[in-house]
Each structure stands twice: as structure tokens, then as C-alpha cells.
Design a protein around this motif. Structure first.
Motif, PDB file in Angstrom:
ATOM      1  N   ARG A   1       0.870  -1.172   0.000  1.00 36.59           N
ATOM      2  CA  ARG A   1       0.000   0.000   0.000  1.00 36.59           C
ATOM      3  C   ARG A   1       0.909   1.226   0.000  1.00 36.59           C
ATOM      4  NH1 ARG A   1      -5.268   1.040   0.535  1.00 36.59           N
ATOM      5  NH2 ARG A   1      -6.030   2.773   1.796  1.00 36.59           N
ATOM      6  N   VAL A   2       0.793   2.080  -1.008  1.00 33.87           N
ATOM      7  CA  VAL A   2       1.717   3.198  -1.183  1.00 33.87           C
ATOM      8  C   VAL A   2       0.963   4.428  -1.674  1.00 33.87           C
ATOM      9  CG1 VAL A   2       3.656   1.668  -1.708  1.00 33.87           C
ATOM     10  CG2 VAL A   2       2.272   2.585  -3.573  1.00 33.87           C
ATOM     11  N   PHE A   3       1.642   5.574  -1.602  1.00 35.94           N
ATOM     12  CA  PHE A   3       1.173   6.817  -2.213  1.00 35.94           C
ATOM     13  C   PHE A   3       1.850   6.993  -3.567  1.00 35.94           C
ATOM     14  CE2 PHE A   3       0.235   8.235   2.192  1.00 35.94           C
ATOM     15  CZ  PHE A   3      -1.033   8.759   1.987  1.00 35.94           C
ATOM     16  N   THR A   4       1.140   7.583  -4.497  1.00 34.12           N
ATOM     17  CA  THR A   4       1.747   8.085  -5.717  1.00 34.12           C
ATOM     18  C   THR A   4       0.930   9.292  -6.161  1.00 34.12           C
ATOM     19  OG1 THR A   4       2.667   7.485  -7.872  1.00 34.12           O
ATOM     20  CG2 THR A   4       0.464   6.662  -7.364  1.00 34.12           C
ATOM     21  N   ALA A   5       1.343   9.924  -7.245  1.00 34.47           N
ATOM     22  CA  ALA A   5       0.637  11.112  -7.716  1.00 34.47           C
ATOM     23  C   ALA A   5       0.772  11.204  -9.227  1.00 34.47           C
ATOM     24  CB  ALA A   5       1.189  12.374  -7.055  1.00 34.47           C
ATOM     25  N   GLY A   6      -0.216  11.824  -9.856  1.00 35.12           N
ATOM     26  CA  GLY A   6      -0.169  11.986 -11.297  1.00 35.12           C
ATOM     27  C   GLY A   6      -1.297  12.867 -11.791  1.00 35.12           C
ATOM     28  N   ILE A   7      -1.368  13.012 -13.108  1.00 30.20           N
ATOM     29  CA  ILE A   7      -2.427  13.796 -13.749  1.00 30.20           C
ATOM     30  C   ILE A   7      -3.530  12.858 -14.212  1.00 30.20           C
ATOM     31  CG2 ILE A   7      -2.989  15.345 -15.655  1.00 30.20           C
ATOM     32  CD1 ILE A   7      -1.232  16.615 -13.536  1.00 30.20           C
ATOM     33  N   ALA A   8      -4.771  13.149 -13.809  1.00 35.41           N
ATOM     34  CA  ALA A   8      -5.907  12.306 -14.191  1.00 35.41           C
ATOM     35  C   ALA A   8      -6.184  12.449 -15.688  1.00 35.41           C
ATOM     36  CB  ALA A   8      -7.141  12.688 -13.385  1.00 35.41           C
ATOM     37  N   LEU A   9      -6.287  11.310 -16.369  1.00 39.85           N
ATOM     38  CA  LEU A   9      -6.527  11.313 -17.814  1.00 39.85           C
ATOM     39  C   LEU A   9      -7.991  11.172 -18.155  1.00 39.85           C
ATOM     40  CD1 LEU A   9      -3.564   9.032 -18.966  1.00 39.85           C
ATOM     41  CD2 LEU A   9      -3.673  11.534 -18.900  1.00 39.85           C
ATOM     42  N   ASN A  10      -8.802  10.834 -17.173  1.00 39.00           N
ATOM     43  CA  ASN A  10     -10.246  10.741 -17.398  1.00 39.00           C
ATOM     44  C   ASN A  10     -10.979  11.089 -16.115  1.00 39.00           C
ATOM     45  OD1 ASN A  10      -9.241   7.857 -16.691  1.00 39.00           O
ATOM     46  ND2 ASN A  10     -11.419   7.779 -16.222  1.00 39.00           N
ATOM     47  N   GLN A  11     -12.237  11.358 -16.234  1.00 38.82           N
ATOM     48  CA  GLN A  11     -13.063  11.716 -15.077  1.00 38.82           C
ATOM     49  C   GLN A  11     -13.528  10.467 -14.354  1.00 38.82           C
ATOM     50  OE1 GLN A  11     -16.467  13.984 -16.205  1.00 38.82           O
ATOM     51  NE2 GLN A  11     -17.181  14.349 -14.120  1.00 38.82           N
ATOM     52  N   ARG A  12     -13.645  10.554 -13.038  1.00 34.82           N
ATOM     53  CA  ARG A  12     -14.211   9.461 -12.249  1.00 34.82           C
ATOM     54  C   ARG A  12     -15.724   9.522 -12.407  1.00 34.82           C
ATOM     55  NH1 ARG A  12     -17.159   6.000  -9.815  1.00 34.82           N
ATOM     56  NH2 ARG A  12     -16.400   5.002  -7.891  1.00 34.82           N
TER      57      ARG A  12
ATOM     58  N   THR B   1      -6.743  12.391  -3.431  1.00 39.77           N
ATOM     59  CA  THR B   1      -6.776  13.754  -2.901  1.00 39.77           C
ATOM     60  C   THR B   1      -6.378  14.691  -4.034  1.00 39.77           C
ATOM     61  OG1 THR B   1      -6.142  13.022  -0.685  1.00 39.77           O
ATOM     62  CG2 THR B   1      -5.864  15.361  -1.192  1.00 39.77           C
ATOM     63  N   VAL B   2      -7.307  15.516  -4.476  1.00 38.88           N
ATOM     64  CA  VAL B   2      -7.023  16.441  -5.569  1.00 38.88           C
ATOM     65  C   VAL B   2      -6.138  17.565  -5.039  1.00 38.88           C
ATOM     66  CG1 VAL B   2      -8.001  18.047  -7.256  1.00 38.88           C
ATOM     67  CG2 VAL B   2      -9.171  15.888  -6.758  1.00 38.88           C
ATOM     68  N   LEU B   3      -4.955  17.699  -5.634  1.00 40.18           N
ATOM     69  CA  LEU B   3      -4.018  18.734  -5.215  1.00 40.18           C
ATOM     70  C   LEU B   3      -4.286  20.047  -5.951  1.00 40.18           C
ATOM     71  CD1 LEU B   3      -0.764  16.569  -5.212  1.00 40.18           C
ATOM     72  CD2 LEU B   3      -2.282  17.070  -3.296  1.00 40.18           C
ATOM     73  N   VAL B   4      -4.443  19.967  -7.268  1.00 39.20           N
ATOM     74  CA  VAL B   4      -4.707  21.155  -8.087  1.00 39.20           C
ATOM     75  C   VAL B   4      -5.722  20.779  -9.160  1.00 39.20           C
ATOM     76  CG1 VAL B   4      -3.726  22.930  -9.575  1.00 39.20           C
ATOM     77  CG2 VAL B   4      -2.338  21.966  -7.728  1.00 39.20           C
ATOM     78  N   ASN B   5      -6.826  21.487  -9.192  1.00 39.13           N
ATOM     79  CA  ASN B   5      -7.816  21.254 -10.252  1.00 39.13           C
ATOM     80  C   ASN B   5      -7.297  21.769 -11.588  1.00 39.13           C
ATOM     81  OD1 ASN B   5      -9.871  21.921  -7.629  1.00 39.13           O
ATOM     82  ND2 ASN B   5     -10.366  20.143  -8.875  1.00 39.13           N
ATOM     83  N   SER B   6      -7.539  20.981 -12.642  1.00 37.02           N
ATOM     84  CA  SER B   6      -7.156  21.375 -14.005  1.00 37.02           C
ATOM     85  C   SER B   6      -5.695  21.841 -14.050  1.00 37.02           C
ATOM     86  CB  SER B   6      -8.087  22.472 -14.523  1.00 37.02           C
ATOM     87  OG  SER B   6      -9.434  22.038 -14.503  1.00 37.02           O
ATOM     88  N   ALA B   7      -4.817  21.052 -13.448  1.00 36.24           N
ATOM     89  CA  ALA B   7      -3.405  21.429 -13.380  1.00 36.24           C
ATOM     90  C   ALA B   7      -2.703  21.315 -14.714  1.00 36.24           C
ATOM     91  CB  ALA B   7      -2.686  20.555 -12.355  1.00 36.24           C
TER      92      ALA B   7
END
Length: 263
Positions: free
Chosen positions: A156-167, A222-228
């Protein structure tokens, strides 16, 4: 691990204890010998840092009835221990002057958790007038998407990235794809939290295998920045998409031009 000042009025009465033993004696030269030793107190809270920010917050969980360890800064030798109470608070008393690290027992950390800021030092100094206050957060390792794709499953880990599609709320798989610096990750069973295209998102999940490829499951975003960022599709052709080897396009946003659709 976070070091702070006065925690609350509830703890204001806890002050750094300095024990001074003054021994005076007189001889022919009337010399006074003074011997001073110092002892301190450390107070704080142990918590499960579910958002990985190193600070106890509303969404974090107190670690109850766990062992907190005071460790020497250099060798990591255990100096003192205490067990947290019903709200995760601890108190280490009779702490000699010096610099230390505060950690948790191996039984608490297991094979997934680690102490946040485990290299941070807390110092008990002679003359301090306030209690030395330190919160100890246990959290999951933070990896890049590329490290997740190459690492073992089950953690179980953390990672981060840019979402390519909507949930999409009506999607039973709760699937969202994320782009890293050079890789792409499929996240399954993502909690409904309003993740949108282009959002910069920090995600907590367990690494699994899905259709032969690494993926994230049971994901808390956890959304860090909307439309980043504006996701840019990978350009390819039908043959390239059909024969993509090594999963290089798995979970990627792909655009194919000049396609002939046949029945």
C-alpha cells in the motif's frame, strides 16, 4: 514527524524539568562547587497519516496503545519508551539533554508503514521554558508512478499523477487512469471524490495486477490542483496500438489518426 511549540492550554502545565543539585562546601579557600544536571519531557501524539502531509488532520487516525520510542540521533539506540493513550498521546519523561529521533515500534510499522520525517531531530536543551512537543506520523511510502510500475505488488503506497479521465459515478469499476513523468497507471475502485480530467491528484492504494499489468486498487484520491495540466494524447497508428509491447501504452491516453473501420 512534526516539532511544534506549545500544543494547548491542556498541556501548558507540562514544562521542561530542570533538576539542579547544588552542592556547596567550604574549605580554606572558600570555593563553592556547583553541579547541575538537566532532564526534559517530550509530549506528542502518534497518528496514522492518511494524506501523507506529515501533519495530524481531521482525516487522520490516532494510533492507540502503540509503543513510541525515543532513539539516539546517531546509532538509533532506544533510550525511553511510552505507550500511547486512548487518543494517541504519549509522554516521555526524564529525557537527558541532547538530540533524538522519535519513532514507533516495528510491530506498528509492519512491512508497509514508515515514520514521516524519520530523519528529523528533536532537541532537549538546558534552559528551555516550554515543553518539547513532537507529533509522530506513520504513513505509507511515496513512490512515483514509474516506481509503482516496476515495484512488487501487494504494498500500500502513495503516488501522484495527472488524471486522464473523469471518475464517473455510474462506472462500477471506479476506473481512473493517471499519467506520471513517463508512465501511466490504471487505478481501480477509486473513491467518489470529484476527480476530473487534468487534475493533479495524490492517490493512496494497493499495488495489484490487473490483466497482467500493475495497477492500483481501493484508491483514496486527494485532488491537489484542479485542471493542473491538459493531458496530451500519445500519437500512434492502429498497428502500433495493436502491437504495443511491454505495456508502454497501457492506461495511456492515445490518439489514432487515419483509421479504417471494417466489419
Amino acid at each position: 514527524m512534526r516539532v511544534s511549540g506549545l500544543r494547548s492550554l491542556r498541556r501548558a502545565w507540562i514544562a521542561l524539568v530542570v533538576v539542579s543539585a547544588v552542592v556547596a562546601c567550604s574549605d580554606a579557600t572558600d570555593v563553592e562547587l556547583i553541579e547541575i544536571s538537566g532532564l526534559g519531557i517530550l509530549t506528542g501524539q502518534a497518528f496514522l497519516d492518511l494524506d501523507g502531509d506529515g501533519v495530524p488532520g481531521a482525516g487522520d487516525q490516532a494510533l492507540v496503545d502503540v509503543e513510541v520510542r525515543l532513539l539516539t540521533a546517531g546509532t538509533g539506540q532506544v533510550v525511553l519508551t511510552d505507550t500511547t493513550d486512548s487518543i494517541g498521546e504519549f509522554r516521555l519523561i526524564d529525557v537527558p539533554l541532547g538530540s533524538y529521533r522519535v519513532g514507533l515500534s516495528d510491530a506498528v510499522l509492519g512491512d508497509s508503514l514508515e515514520v514521516v520525517g524519520d530523519d528529523d531531530l528533536v532537541t532537549v536543551a538546558f534552559g528551555d521554558s516550554l515543553p518539547v512537543d513532537v507529533d509522530v506520523g506513520a504513513s505509507y511510502p511515496t513512490l512515483t508512478i514509474e516506481e509503482v510500475l516496476l515495484g512488487p505488488v501487494g504494498r500500500r503506497v502513495f503516488t501522484a499523477g495527472i488524471a486522464l479521465n473523469q471518475r464517473l459515478n455510474f462506472d462500477p469499476t471506479g476506473r481512473v487512469h493517471f499519467a506520471g513523468a513517463s508512465g501511466f497507471l490504471r487505478a481501480l475502485n477509486v473513491e467518489r471524490s470529484g476527480v476530473g480530467v487534468g487534475d493533479s491528484v495524490r492517490i493512496l492504494g494497493r499495488v495489484v495486477t490487473d490483466n497482467g499489468r500493475p495497477a492500483f486498487d481501493a484508491v483514496t484520491p486527494t485532488v491537489l490542483v484542479n485542471s493542473a495540466a491538459l493531458p496530451i494524447p500519445r500519437e500512434t497508428n492502429p498497428a502500433g496500438a495493436a502491437t504495443a509491447e511491454g505495456g508502454t501504452l497501457d492506461a495511456a491516453l492515445v490518439r489514432i489518426r487515419n483509421v479504417e473501420i471494417t466489419d
